[in-house]
Design a protein around this motif. Sequence first.
Motif, PDB file in Angstrom:
ATOM      1  N   ILE A 641       0.833  -1.196   0.000  1.00  0.00           N
ATOM      2  CA  ILE A 641       0.000   0.000   0.000  1.00  0.00           C
ATOM      3  C   ILE A 641       0.864   1.240   0.000  1.00  0.00           C
ATOM      4  O   ILE A 641       0.543   2.220  -0.627  1.00  0.00           O
ATOM      5  CB  ILE A 641      -0.901   0.124   1.248  1.00  0.00           C
ATOM      6  N   LEU A 642       1.943   1.155   0.735  1.00  0.00           N
ATOM      7  CA  LEU A 642       2.699   2.363   0.969  1.00  0.00           C
ATOM      8  C   LEU A 642       3.753   2.549  -0.107  1.00  0.00           C
ATOM      9  O   LEU A 642       4.907   2.247   0.080  1.00  0.00           O
ATOM     10  CB  LEU A 642       3.350   2.288   2.348  1.00  0.00           C
ATOM     11  N   ASP A 643       3.319   3.081  -1.237  1.00  0.00           N
ATOM     12  CA  ASP A 643       4.220   3.210  -2.363  1.00  0.00           C
ATOM     13  C   ASP A 643       4.772   4.637  -2.373  1.00  0.00           C
ATOM     14  O   ASP A 643       4.375   5.448  -3.181  1.00  0.00           O
ATOM     15  CB  ASP A 643       3.423   2.893  -3.633  1.00  0.00           C
ATOM     16  N   LEU A 644       5.661   4.922  -1.475  1.00  0.00           N
ATOM     17  CA  LEU A 644       6.198   6.267  -1.376  1.00  0.00           C
ATOM     18  C   LEU A 644       7.665   6.279  -1.762  1.00  0.00           C
ATOM     19  O   LEU A 644       8.483   5.641  -1.126  1.00  0.00           O
ATOM     20  CB  LEU A 644       6.070   6.794   0.057  1.00  0.00           C
ATOM     21  N   LYS A 645       7.991   7.013  -2.832  1.00  0.00           N
ATOM     22  CA  LYS A 645       9.394   7.094  -3.224  1.00  0.00           C
ATOM     23  C   LYS A 645      10.038   8.335  -2.643  1.00  0.00           C
ATOM     24  O   LYS A 645      11.193   8.336  -2.272  1.00  0.00           O
ATOM     25  CB  LYS A 645       9.495   7.159  -4.742  1.00  0.00           C
ATOM     26  N   MET A 646       9.315   9.410  -2.656  1.00  0.00           N
ATOM     27  CA  MET A 646       9.918  10.662  -2.241  1.00  0.00           C
ATOM     28  C   MET A 646       9.273  11.202  -0.971  1.00  0.00           C
ATOM     29  O   MET A 646       9.946  11.738  -0.107  1.00  0.00           O
ATOM     30  CB  MET A 646       9.779  11.695  -3.367  1.00  0.00           C
ATOM     31  N   ALA A 647       7.990  11.030  -0.869  1.00  0.00           N
ATOM     32  CA  ALA A 647       7.284  11.605   0.273  1.00  0.00           C
ATOM     33  C   ALA A 647       7.633  10.845   1.541  1.00  0.00           C
ATOM     34  O   ALA A 647       7.956   9.671   1.498  1.00  0.00           O
ATOM     35  CB  ALA A 647       5.785  11.545   0.028  1.00  0.00           C
ATOM     36  N   ASN A 648       7.558  11.536   2.657  1.00  0.00           N
ATOM     37  CA  ASN A 648       7.893  10.963   3.937  1.00  0.00           C
ATOM     38  C   ASN A 648       6.776  11.299   4.925  1.00  0.00           C
ATOM     39  O   ASN A 648       6.436  12.454   5.112  1.00  0.00           O
ATOM     40  CB  ASN A 648       9.231  11.571   4.384  1.00  0.00           C
ATOM     41  N   VAL A 649       6.199  10.250   5.499  1.00  0.00           N
ATOM     42  CA  VAL A 649       5.011  10.447   6.329  1.00  0.00           C
ATOM     43  C   VAL A 649       5.259  11.381   7.508  1.00  0.00           C
ATOM     44  O   VAL A 649       4.377  12.115   7.918  1.00  0.00           O
ATOM     45  CB  VAL A 649       4.484   9.107   6.865  1.00  0.00           C
ATOM     46  N   THR A 650       6.470  11.308   8.074  1.00  0.00           N
ATOM     47  CA  THR A 650       6.715  12.168   9.226  1.00  0.00           C
ATOM     48  C   THR A 650       7.088  13.588   8.833  1.00  0.00           C
ATOM     49  O   THR A 650       6.685  14.537   9.473  1.00  0.00           O
ATOM     50  CB  THR A 650       7.836  11.618  10.132  1.00  0.00           C
ATOM     51  N   GLU A 651       7.852  13.729   7.735  1.00  0.00           N
ATOM     52  CA  GLU A 651       8.342  15.063   7.401  1.00  0.00           C
ATOM     53  C   GLU A 651       7.389  15.870   6.531  1.00  0.00           C
ATOM     54  O   GLU A 651       7.434  17.098   6.524  1.00  0.00           O
ATOM     55  CB  GLU A 651       9.696  14.956   6.688  1.00  0.00           C
ATOM     56  N   ASP A 652       6.571  15.190   5.770  1.00  0.00           N
ATOM     57  CA  ASP A 652       5.745  15.908   4.806  1.00  0.00           C
ATOM     58  C   ASP A 652       4.276  15.958   5.196  1.00  0.00           C
ATOM     59  O   ASP A 652       3.388  15.783   4.365  1.00  0.00           O
ATOM     60  CB  ASP A 652       5.912  15.281   3.418  1.00  0.00           C
ATOM     61  N   GLN A 653       4.050  16.213   6.462  1.00  0.00           N
ATOM     62  CA  GLN A 653       2.679  16.259   6.989  1.00  0.00           C
ATOM     63  C   GLN A 653       1.773  17.230   6.230  1.00  0.00           C
ATOM     64  O   GLN A 653       0.640  16.902   5.924  1.00  0.00           O
ATOM     65  CB  GLN A 653       2.719  16.697   8.462  1.00  0.00           C
ATOM     66  N   THR A 654       2.310  18.423   5.942  1.00  0.00           N
ATOM     67  CA  THR A 654       1.468  19.426   5.291  1.00  0.00           C
ATOM     68  C   THR A 654       1.020  18.949   3.920  1.00  0.00           C
ATOM     69  O   THR A 654      -0.140  19.100   3.543  1.00  0.00           O
ATOM     70  CB  THR A 654       2.251  20.752   5.121  1.00  0.00           C
TER      71      THR A 654
END
Length: 700
Positions: A641-654
Amino acid sequence: MKLETPIEYLKGVGPDKAKLLNKHLEIFTFGDLLEHYPFRYVDKTQVTQVVNIFPDSTNIQVRGVLSEITTAPMKRGQRMNAILTDETGSVELVWFQGVAYLKKYLQEGREYLIYGKPDFYKNRPTFKHPEMDLVDPNKQLTFADRISPVYPSSEKLKPRYLDSKGLSKLVNTLASKVSEQNFPEFLPKEILEDYALVRRFQAIKNVHQPESESWLEHARNRIKFNEFFYIQMNMHRLKLNQQEADGFLLEKLGDYFNSFYNDYLPFELTNAQKRVLKEIRRDTLTGRQMNRLLQGDVGSGKTVVALMTMLIALDNGFQACLMAPTEILAQQHFTGLQELLEPTGITIEILTGSIKGKRRKGILERTKSGETQILIGTHALIEPTVEFLNLGMVVIDEQHRFGVAQRAKLWQKNNRPPHVLVMTATPIPRTLAMTVYGDLDVSVIDELPPGRKPIRTVHRFDKDRITVFQFIREEIGKGRQIYIVYPLIEESETLDYKDLMDGFEAVEREFSPPEYRISIVHGKMKPVDKEMEMQRFVKGETQIMVATTVIEVGVNVPNASVMIIESAERFGLSQLHQLRGRVGRGAEQSYCILMTGHKLSSTGRKRLKTMVQSNDGFHIAEVDLKLRGPGDIEGTRQSGILDLKMANVTEDQTILQNARSAAAQILSKDPNLMSPENQALKLHLQQRRNKQEIDWSRVS
Ligand code: ADP
Ligand code: MG
C-alpha cells in the motif's frame, strides 16, 4: 519518446545493463527511469580546498588540475593513479576498475571538479573512484549546471557506470525530452490552482534538471503530493466499496456470549476491552461489513476480545475463524480457547499446513457442514479447499504478517463478506495509520490487565555475561522461566544459525541437567518438533527457552520473567518491543536484558536507549518511524500500500494534509468521477492500478 519502451533500448544501456537495472533498481522502462528520483542534490559551487580536507570528511567536492596519470597492472585488470592540485595542495585519485575507458576520457592539465569521500594514506587525502567532471571555464553556470542530483544506486551497479553519475547521464537524455504528452495532467485545473501545484511533466523534468531553486521545490512538492494523493484515492475507493458491501446483521447477544461472560470468563474485562467489544457490537448491528483494526500492546488481552467477538457471530447462527501467522501461535490459541470453551459445548477445531490426510479431510467436512463452529488456523485457512457453511466473522491475529490481498481472499469465502477484525500488537503511529490503514476503523486497547508490573529493561555488554548468568540462576531458583533469543535475519541464515548453536552450547555448559533443562526452538526445525519443545516450556518442564525470533509474536507463558535478547543491536525497535512483551505477563517482576557487543552504531545506541527508557509501545513506534522511515515499518512494504518514493510520512505532513483534502474535495462533489473535468483523473488511476498489477507479476 514512449514511456513504456524497455530500458534496454535507451542509448547507453543495452541488454546487460538493462538486466542490472531491472534487478537492483526495478527499472524496466523509460518511465521507470524517469521516476527514479534523486534523493538529494549537491551544490557544485560548494568546493572544499585541499588544506581543509580532514580524515572525518564525508562526501566533498574538490576543484583542481589533473596531472601525473599513471597505470599499473594488477592481478586482474589494471590500476590507475592521478594527482589533482588546487592552490592549497594536492590529493591522490585511484581507480581499480574501468581504467581503459578513463584513460581515454581524462586529460592531464585540465581542470576537474571531483566528488567523493576521501580516505587518508600517508597523511595524504586519497579518493577512490571519485566522480569526475571536466570544468569548462568559458561556460556560464546555470542553476542546473550548479546543482547536481544524486541518485540512489547500489554497490553492484557502481562498477558498471551505473553509479549516481551514470544514472544521471541516462536520465538526462530522457528528461530533456519530457513533454505534457508523456505525463498528461490528471488533476482538474481547480485543484492545481487551489494547492499551487505545478503540472506533472514540469515536476518530472525539474526534479532531474531543475531550472531554479524554486522550480526544484515545486517539483518535489508535486511528486510527493501525487504519492499521497494516490493512497488517499485508493483508501476512499476501498471505503466506498465497503460501505456498499452488505454485511451480516448480528442482532442477538445470546447464550454463548452471555453464559461465557457471566459464568466462564476467568477475570473481569478491563474497561478498554469492554469499550472495544462495544465498538465491535455496534459495527455488527449496522448491516454493513465490519472492517476493524484492533491495536493493543503486547499482553493487553486481545485474545479474549477476539473470542467474544466470535461468540457474537455464533449466537447469530454463524461460524467464525481465527487466523494466526504461525503454527505455534495457532496451536496456542487453539489450546487456550479450547480450554476456555470446554464447558460451553462449542465445537472448535484447528487447521494448519501440517495437518494432513484423513484428519484434514474430516476437519474440512465438518467445516463445510457447519458442525465446526470455530476454526483456528494459519494461512491454510485461505486455501480454496477450505469451505464454510456460513462464515460470519474472521479474526486475523498479528495483521502485519498478512497482506491486504490475503485479507481480500478471506472475504471471498462467502457471497457476502464476513465481518473482519484484524489485531495487531505493533502499534502503528497515528500518522501512518491514517495513511496505511485508512480503509479500516481503528480500536485501541490502551490499558493492561490489572496487577502487571512494568518490565525492567537493562542494556548489558558481552563481557557482563557472568553476572547475567548468575541472575538467570537466581530467577530460576525462584521458580521462574527464562527466554534467550538470537536474531535470525534471512540473508545470513547460516551464520545466524551458527550463532544460535554456539549460544545454545554455551548456555548448555552453564545450565546442565538434571538441575536445569533447556528447550530450543528455531526456524529450521520441523513444526512437530518445534511444537513439542514449545509445549515443554509452556508446561514448565524446561526452565530456559533458547530460540530465534520464531517466538516473537503471541506466545504466552505467564511464568516466564526474564527475556534475554542476544545481539540486540541487530533487531529493530518494534521487534525488540515485541520480544520484551513475552515476559511481564504474570504478577511477578519481569526483566528484559539487551545484550550487545561494544561497537554500536548511533542508531543502534538510540534504539537500545529507547527500550531501556520506555515501555510504551506507541512511543517506541514513533521513535522507530523516525529512525527508520516509514517504508521499513514491518508489513507495509509487503502489503504494497505504501508506495512512497519521495514523500515521507513524518516530514511531509502538510503535503499529506493537502493531498487528503484535495481528494476529499474531488470526491465530495463527484464520488464516482463522472464529471468531464475528472475524466483524466479516472483514466490515470485506472492505468496506475493496471500497472501495479503488472508489477505484482514481475515480482512473483
Ligand atoms: P495479547 O494482546 O498480547 O494477545 P493476550 O490476549 O495473550 O495478550 O493476553 C495476555 C494475558 O493476559 C493472558 O494470559 C490473558 O489470559 C490475560 N488477560 C487478558 N485479559 C485480562 C483481564 N482483563 N484481566 C486479567 N488477565 C487478562
Ligand atoms: Mg496475542
